[in-house]
Enzyme design. Sequence first.
Site, mmCIF file in Angstrom:
data_model
loop_
_atom_site.group_PDB
_atom_site.id
_atom_site.type_symbol
_atom_site.label_atom_id
_atom_site.label_comp_id
_atom_site.label_asym_id
_atom_site.label_seq_id
_atom_site.Cartn_x
_atom_site.Cartn_y
_atom_site.Cartn_z
ATOM 1 N N ARG A 114 0.809 -1.200 -0.149
ATOM 2 C CA ARG A 114 -0.068 0.095 0.068
ATOM 3 C C ARG A 114 0.634 1.172 0.091
ATOM 4 O O ARG A 114 0.613 2.256 0.628
ATOM 5 C CB ARG A 114 -0.860 -0.081 1.354
ATOM 6 C CG ARG A 114 -0.206 -0.258 2.491
ATOM 7 C CD ARG A 114 -1.260 0.031 3.600
ATOM 8 N NE ARG A 114 -1.059 -0.816 4.775
ATOM 9 C CZ ARG A 114 -1.689 -1.030 5.949
ATOM 10 N NH1 ARG A 114 -2.945 -0.378 5.769
ATOM 11 N NH2 ARG A 114 -1.381 -1.517 6.916
ATOM 12 N N ARG A 204 16.046 -2.332 2.387
ATOM 13 C CA ARG A 204 15.712 -2.934 3.751
ATOM 14 C C ARG A 204 16.831 -4.291 3.583
ATOM 15 O O ARG A 204 17.234 -4.861 2.455
ATOM 16 C CB ARG A 204 14.510 -3.487 3.755
ATOM 17 C CG ARG A 204 13.423 -2.305 3.671
ATOM 18 C CD ARG A 204 12.092 -2.611 3.252
ATOM 19 N NE ARG A 204 11.371 -1.923 2.736
ATOM 20 C CZ ARG A 204 10.275 -1.277 3.379
ATOM 21 N NH1 ARG A 204 10.085 -1.673 4.644
ATOM 22 N NH2 ARG A 204 9.610 -0.316 2.970
ATOM 23 N N ASP A 276 12.136 -7.060 6.876
ATOM 24 C CA ASP A 276 11.580 -6.144 5.922
ATOM 25 C C ASP A 276 11.598 -4.635 6.670
ATOM 26 O O ASP A 276 11.337 -3.609 5.859
ATOM 27 C CB ASP A 276 10.508 -6.288 5.211
ATOM 28 C CG ASP A 276 9.279 -6.808 5.979
ATOM 29 O OD1 ASP A 276 9.459 -7.717 6.999
ATOM 30 O OD2 ASP A 276 8.292 -6.039 6.107
#
Length: 514
Positions: A114, A204, A276
């Site tokens: 998102r 990440r 993550d």
Amino acid sequence: MRGGPCGGYPRRMTAIPDSTVGTNTAVAGLESTFADELGALTVPWQGAHAPDPTLLVLNEQLAASLRLDVQTLRSEDGVGVLSGSTAPAGAKPVAMAYAGHQFGGYAPLLGDGRALLLGELTSSDGQRVDLHLKGSGPTPFSRGGDGFAVIGPMLREYLVSEAMYALGIPTTRALSVVATGQNVHRYGAEPGAVLARVAASHLRVGTFEYAVRQGEVLQPLADYAIARHYPELTELPPGRDGNRYLSFFEAVVEAQASLVAKWMLTGFVHGVMNTDNTTISGETIDYGPCAFLDAFDPAAVFSSIDHGGRYAFGNQPVVLKWNLARLAETLLTLFDSTPDDAITAVSAVLATFDERYDGHYAAGMAAKLGLAGELVDRALVDDLLTLLEEHGADWTGTFRALADELRGHSTPLDGLVPREHIGPWLERWRGDLTKHGRGAAETADAMDCVNPLYIPRNHQLDAALRAATDGRLAPFEKLLEVVTHPFDRRDEWSDYTTPAPPSFSKSFQTFCGT
């Protein structure tokens, strides 16, 4: 987290819209080096249309540092960009792909479920930073989620990240929150919102976990990360002797050891330390289920989904080291010519994490106790922590109370730990303080410069976000003002130093809403 619950596997959408070139110039100067150089780790995408976008909060100071015009950002065009409805002229918005270990379990494909990377800006001090939208609608990585976000969690990330910045803790930052004018179904219908986030990058550990399984993209990703975050390493040999990449891993280990020490010194509980959510830059990212300690408790867990306490306050250094081991695994093919040599080299670097963390924590604790520049007695620290845990003493308040103790004001400390219990410890502490020859008042003032008076107290933040969800922003705005001035004592802010009542703390939980 991205795309619905905090775990699970993504599904691919069947169609990807064109990344059209817009004419909106509200955010000028965006570049797209990540998308251009590492396209295999991105999907071109556009944000969803916001039917009635309204700017709730804008970080004018941050905007100015990014050389963005505040009035333009407040305009219809500016709000269109910040809501995700409109792509800036020349931008190439993308959803970023990454994998991750979530609560110890491997998920091979997560990604921005998102969120969108609009591109990169260059700040006034010459630093390249990402401009990223969160809650901007579904992407190919949404995993069945709707891709949207709601006002409470977006304002939460805004406030906590800015509080962390004010505390001197490396963090992503918040540029704005825009209400979309559209309800999103979470715990009932809640008003939707989009956060504009600024970060040194969104690389990440999970980015590397994804790239290592994509063939030729791993080394370009490592070189990109080095050039972006550790440019001093670019001159090292890139060959299979591992100099450049081993030094890169060492730099990330150092950055993360320093970061987690700052969390521990501040009483910050991240709540969802998945790989993550472990950055290559060493910034704190993702404030979904985070919280701050009131009573000192190494076992403190606030996240509603952390049933086993994996990410409890006291576990954070161990978990961070575990996450770094996952990064090391992805880099092995870049280090040395034989697997055994690679494992030996990277293991030696990883083994330095504990010493690095201990050093950062000891230096920080020495400063908190007024012993900056001195070697802090480990037993002195451990015995203080034992006292605080036994008596449920407020973490933040204790260190301010110790400074007050030096000024001759004993009441604050007496309200936290009974004098008969802490008295012997105070004598030892005062004895250590005399060794550096600094006066009591000077020491107390120095302590006040590193020990915050105001943090985002869980009960106060919860109340402010509930009010904001109901359309009342004033409590949020006031709390934001207070926590972005964490060291400045003001009489009118005295209520903001109060820990949560036990009845609140007993049942308080955080949720992975961001």
